[in-house]
Design a protein around this motif. Structure first.
Motif, PDB file in Angstrom:
ATOM      1  N   MET A 166       0.853  -1.177   0.000  1.00  0.00           N
ATOM      2  CA  MET A 166       0.000   0.000   0.000  1.00  0.00           C
ATOM      3  C   MET A 166       0.893   1.232   0.000  1.00  0.00           C
ATOM      4  SD  MET A 166      -3.380   0.414   0.604  1.00  0.00           S
ATOM      5  CE  MET A 166      -3.970   1.936  -0.008  1.00  0.00           C
ATOM      6  N   GLN A 167       0.615   2.148  -0.903  1.00  0.00           N
ATOM      7  CA  GLN A 167       1.406   3.382  -0.973  1.00  0.00           C
ATOM      8  C   GLN A 167       0.562   4.487  -1.602  1.00  0.00           C
ATOM      9  OE1 GLN A 167       5.216   3.006  -2.897  1.00  0.00           O
ATOM     10  NE2 GLN A 167       5.309   5.180  -3.385  1.00  0.00           N
ATOM     11  N   TRP A 168       0.725   5.712  -1.095  1.00  0.00           N
ATOM     12  CA  TRP A 168       0.099   6.867  -1.710  1.00  0.00           C
ATOM     13  C   TRP A 168       0.957   8.105  -1.484  1.00  0.00           C
ATOM     14  CZ3 TRP A 168      -0.654  10.342   2.117  1.00  0.00           C
ATOM     15  CH2 TRP A 168      -1.032   9.899   3.379  1.00  0.00           C
ATOM     16  N   THR A 169       0.738   9.124  -2.293  1.00  0.00           N
ATOM     17  CA  THR A 169       1.422  10.407  -2.165  1.00  0.00           C
ATOM     18  C   THR A 169       0.364  11.498  -2.120  1.00  0.00           C
ATOM     19  OG1 THR A 169       3.318   9.582  -3.393  1.00  0.00           O
ATOM     20  CG2 THR A 169       3.096  11.961  -3.245  1.00  0.00           C
ATOM     21  N   ASP A 170       0.549  12.451  -1.211  1.00  0.00           N
ATOM     22  CA  ASP A 170      -0.449  13.492  -0.996  1.00  0.00           C
ATOM     23  C   ASP A 170       0.216  14.694  -0.346  1.00  0.00           C
ATOM     24  OD1 ASP A 170      -2.898  14.763  -0.875  1.00  0.00           O
ATOM     25  OD2 ASP A 170      -3.845  13.288   0.437  1.00  0.00           O
ATOM     26  N   LYS A 171      -0.481  15.823  -0.356  1.00  0.00           N
ATOM     27  CA  LYS A 171      -0.032  16.999   0.389  1.00  0.00           C
ATOM     28  C   LYS A 171      -0.685  16.961   1.762  1.00  0.00           C
ATOM     29  CE  LYS A 171       0.555  19.992  -3.559  1.00  0.00           C
ATOM     30  NZ  LYS A 171       0.061  21.182  -4.265  1.00  0.00           N
ATOM     31  N   GLY A 172       0.030  17.434   2.775  1.00  0.00           N
ATOM     32  CA  GLY A 172      -0.517  17.413   4.118  1.00  0.00           C
ATOM     33  C   GLY A 172       0.087  18.480   5.007  1.00  0.00           C
ATOM     34  N   ILE A 173      -0.577  18.724   6.121  1.00  0.00           N
ATOM     35  CA  ILE A 173      -0.149  19.707   7.114  1.00  0.00           C
ATOM     36  C   ILE A 173       0.087  18.972   8.418  1.00  0.00           C
ATOM     37  CG2 ILE A 173      -0.811  21.780   8.380  1.00  0.00           C
ATOM     38  CD1 ILE A 173      -2.697  22.328   5.903  1.00  0.00           C
ATOM     39  N   ILE A 174       1.232  19.196   9.029  1.00  0.00           N
ATOM     40  CA  ILE A 174       1.573  18.507  10.285  1.00  0.00           C
ATOM     41  C   ILE A 174       0.691  19.037  11.412  1.00  0.00           C
ATOM     42  CG2 ILE A 174       3.346  18.102  12.026  1.00  0.00           C
ATOM     43  CD1 ILE A 174       5.433  18.302   9.859  1.00  0.00           C
TER      44      ILE A 174
ATOM     45  N   GLU B  37      -4.801  16.156   2.092  1.00  0.00           N
ATOM     46  CA  GLU B  37      -5.853  16.649   1.202  1.00  0.00           C
ATOM     47  C   GLU B  37      -6.853  15.549   0.848  1.00  0.00           C
ATOM     48  OE1 GLU B  37      -6.137  19.238  -2.916  1.00  0.00           O
ATOM     49  OE2 GLU B  37      -4.235  18.335  -2.357  1.00  0.00           O
ATOM     50  N   GLU B  38      -6.389  14.368   0.503  1.00  0.00           N
ATOM     51  CA  GLU B  38      -7.266  13.309   0.014  1.00  0.00           C
ATOM     52  C   GLU B  38      -7.453  12.137   0.976  1.00  0.00           C
ATOM     53  OE1 GLU B  38      -5.734  12.029  -3.741  1.00  0.00           O
ATOM     54  OE2 GLU B  38      -5.777  14.056  -4.572  1.00  0.00           O
ATOM     55  N   HIS B  39      -6.573  11.986   1.972  1.00  0.00           N
ATOM     56  CA  HIS B  39      -6.615  10.810   2.842  1.00  0.00           C
ATOM     57  C   HIS B  39      -6.958  11.128   4.293  1.00  0.00           C
ATOM     58  CE1 HIS B  39      -4.158   9.593  -0.617  1.00  0.00           C
ATOM     59  NE2 HIS B  39      -4.761   8.431  -0.451  1.00  0.00           N
ATOM     60  N   GLY B  40      -7.344  12.344   4.593  1.00  0.00           N
ATOM     61  CA  GLY B  40      -7.696  12.715   5.961  1.00  0.00           C
ATOM     62  C   GLY B  40      -6.477  12.728   6.870  1.00  0.00           C
ATOM     63  N   ILE B  41      -6.706  12.457   8.139  1.00  0.00           N
ATOM     64  CA  ILE B  41      -5.598  12.432   9.102  1.00  0.00           C
ATOM     65  C   ILE B  41      -4.907  11.075   9.008  1.00  0.00           C
ATOM     66  CG2 ILE B  41      -5.001  12.408  11.543  1.00  0.00           C
ATOM     67  CD1 ILE B  41      -6.992  14.541  12.019  1.00  0.00           C
TER      68      ILE B  41
ATOM     69  N   LEU C  21      -7.576  20.244  15.750  1.00  0.00           N
ATOM     70  CA  LEU C  21      -7.821  19.287  14.668  1.00  0.00           C
ATOM     71  C   LEU C  21      -7.280  17.905  15.008  1.00  0.00           C
ATOM     72  CD1 LEU C  21      -7.021  21.460  11.542  1.00  0.00           C
ATOM     73  CD2 LEU C  21      -9.259  20.752  12.378  1.00  0.00           C
ATOM     74  N   ASP C  22      -6.114  17.858  15.623  1.00  0.00           N
ATOM     75  CA  ASP C  22      -5.496  16.582  15.980  1.00  0.00           C
ATOM     76  C   ASP C  22      -6.361  15.804  16.965  1.00  0.00           C
ATOM     77  OD1 ASP C  22      -3.434  14.629  15.972  1.00  0.00           O
ATOM     78  OD2 ASP C  22      -2.584  15.499  17.794  1.00  0.00           O
ATOM     79  N   LYS C  23      -7.003  16.501  17.886  1.00  0.00           N
ATOM     80  CA  LYS C  23      -7.794  15.831  18.914  1.00  0.00           C
ATOM     81  C   LYS C  23      -9.249  15.599  18.521  1.00  0.00           C
ATOM     82  CE  LYS C  23      -4.325  15.838  21.716  1.00  0.00           C
ATOM     83  NZ  LYS C  23      -3.544  14.635  21.849  1.00  0.00           N
ATOM     84  N   SER C  24      -9.767  16.346  17.542  1.00  0.00           N
ATOM     85  CA  SER C  24     -11.204  16.257  17.276  1.00  0.00           C
ATOM     86  C   SER C  24     -11.577  15.473  16.021  1.00  0.00           C
ATOM     87  CB  SER C  24     -11.811  17.660  17.192  1.00  0.00           C
ATOM     88  OG  SER C  24     -11.253  18.381  16.119  1.00  0.00           O
ATOM     89  N   LEU C  25     -10.661  15.292  15.090  1.00  0.00           N
ATOM     90  CA  LEU C  25     -11.007  14.605  13.847  1.00  0.00           C
ATOM     91  C   LEU C  25     -10.638  13.127  13.907  1.00  0.00           C
ATOM     92  CD1 LEU C  25      -9.811  17.198  11.196  1.00  0.00           C
ATOM     93  CD2 LEU C  25     -12.093  16.887  12.127  1.00  0.00           C
ATOM     94  N   LEU C  26     -11.454  12.315  13.265  1.00  0.00           N
ATOM     95  CA  LEU C  26     -11.185  10.890  13.190  1.00  0.00           C
ATOM     96  C   LEU C  26     -10.102  10.610  12.167  1.00  0.00           C
ATOM     97  CD1 LEU C  26     -14.809   9.482  13.274  1.00  0.00           C
ATOM     98  CD2 LEU C  26     -13.159   9.554  15.138  1.00  0.00           C
ATOM     99  N   GLU C  27      -9.293   9.621  12.463  1.00  0.00           N
ATOM    100  CA  GLU C  27      -8.196   9.273  11.574  1.00  0.00           C
ATOM    101  C   GLU C  27      -8.710   8.518  10.351  1.00  0.00           C
ATOM    102  OE1 GLU C  27      -3.855   7.124  11.921  1.00  0.00           O
ATOM    103  OE2 GLU C  27      -4.813   7.943  13.702  1.00  0.00           O
ATOM    104  N   ARG C  28      -8.075   8.792   9.222  1.00  0.00           N
ATOM    105  CA  ARG C  28      -8.294   8.111   7.951  1.00  0.00           C
ATOM    106  C   ARG C  28      -9.693   8.303   7.384  1.00  0.00           C
ATOM    107  NH1 ARG C  28      -4.262   2.983   8.141  1.00  0.00           N
ATOM    108  NH2 ARG C  28      -2.632   4.077   9.246  1.00  0.00           N
ATOM    109  N   GLN C  29     -10.304   9.433   7.686  1.00  0.00           N
ATOM    110  CA  GLN C  29     -11.547   9.824   7.045  1.00  0.00           C
ATOM    111  C   GLN C  29     -11.286  11.128   6.300  1.00  0.00           C
ATOM    112  OE1 GLN C  29     -14.854  10.096   9.689  1.00  0.00           O
ATOM    113  NE2 GLN C  29     -14.906   7.899  10.072  1.00  0.00           N
TER     114      GLN C  29
END
Length: 166
Positions: free
Chosen positions: A1-9, A27-31, A96-104
């Motif tokens: 499994m591999q993907w490339t995306d833009k993200g914010i730490i 952008e496309e894969h959530g947290i 955002l780190d504490k309130s959003l679900l991962e991988r959505q």
């Protein structure tokens, strides 16, 4: 499994001597979280709020995975001279780190965060954008506030207080 995306730490935690576990809003894969192996020169690049190009790899999608990152925009470095704006950046990323679900997928929140970061960097109405970002986050999470009239009296003038019960 591999993907490339833009993200914010959103957060970065030290793991061992030469590794970090970072959580990013992409952008496309959530947290997504991932293990990043670094050398001494790279340790300052993984700061909260930095915009990255991320390549995530794992054997299975459920695994933590490893990340290889390239910094596109070092947002935190541009705010080091202003502790108030740096605190706003840390507050937004922590919320955002504490309130959003991962991988959505949270594309709308990602776009709003990019908009807030650009106003924070340019120092243009960032306080107002901070409030509107939090309002849009509450709406995205299903807790939208209606501030156009008083919930008790129905009056549209002199709106000063918001009741958490209404």
């Amino acid at each position: 499994m591999q993907w490339t995306d833009k993200g914010i730490i959103l957060s970065c935690k030290k793991y061992g001597e030469r590794s970090f576990i970072i959580r990013c809003l992409t952008e496309e894969h959530g947290i997504h979280a991932g293990l990043v192996r670094i050398n001494k020169k790279q340790s300052g690049l993984y700061q909260t709020g930095n915009l990255l190009e991320i390549t995530w790899k794992a054997r299975l999608e459920e695994h933590l995975g490893s990340m290889q990152c390239e910094v596109l925009k070092p947002v935190a470095a541009g705010l080091m001279h202003d502790p108030v704006r740096l605190s706003a950046l840390n507050a937004v990323c922590t919320i955002l780190d504490k309130s959003l679900l991962e991988r959505q997928n949270h594309y709308d929140i990602y776009i709003n965060l990019l908009s807030f970061l650009s106003s924070l960097i340019e120092n243009e109405n960032w306080e107002q954008n901070y409030v509107s970002f939090e309002m849009s986050l509450l709406t995205s999470l299903g807790y939208g506030l209606e501030l156009d009239e008083c919930a008790d009296t129905g009056s549209k003038d002199n709106l000063v207080y918001v009741s958490p019960k209404s």
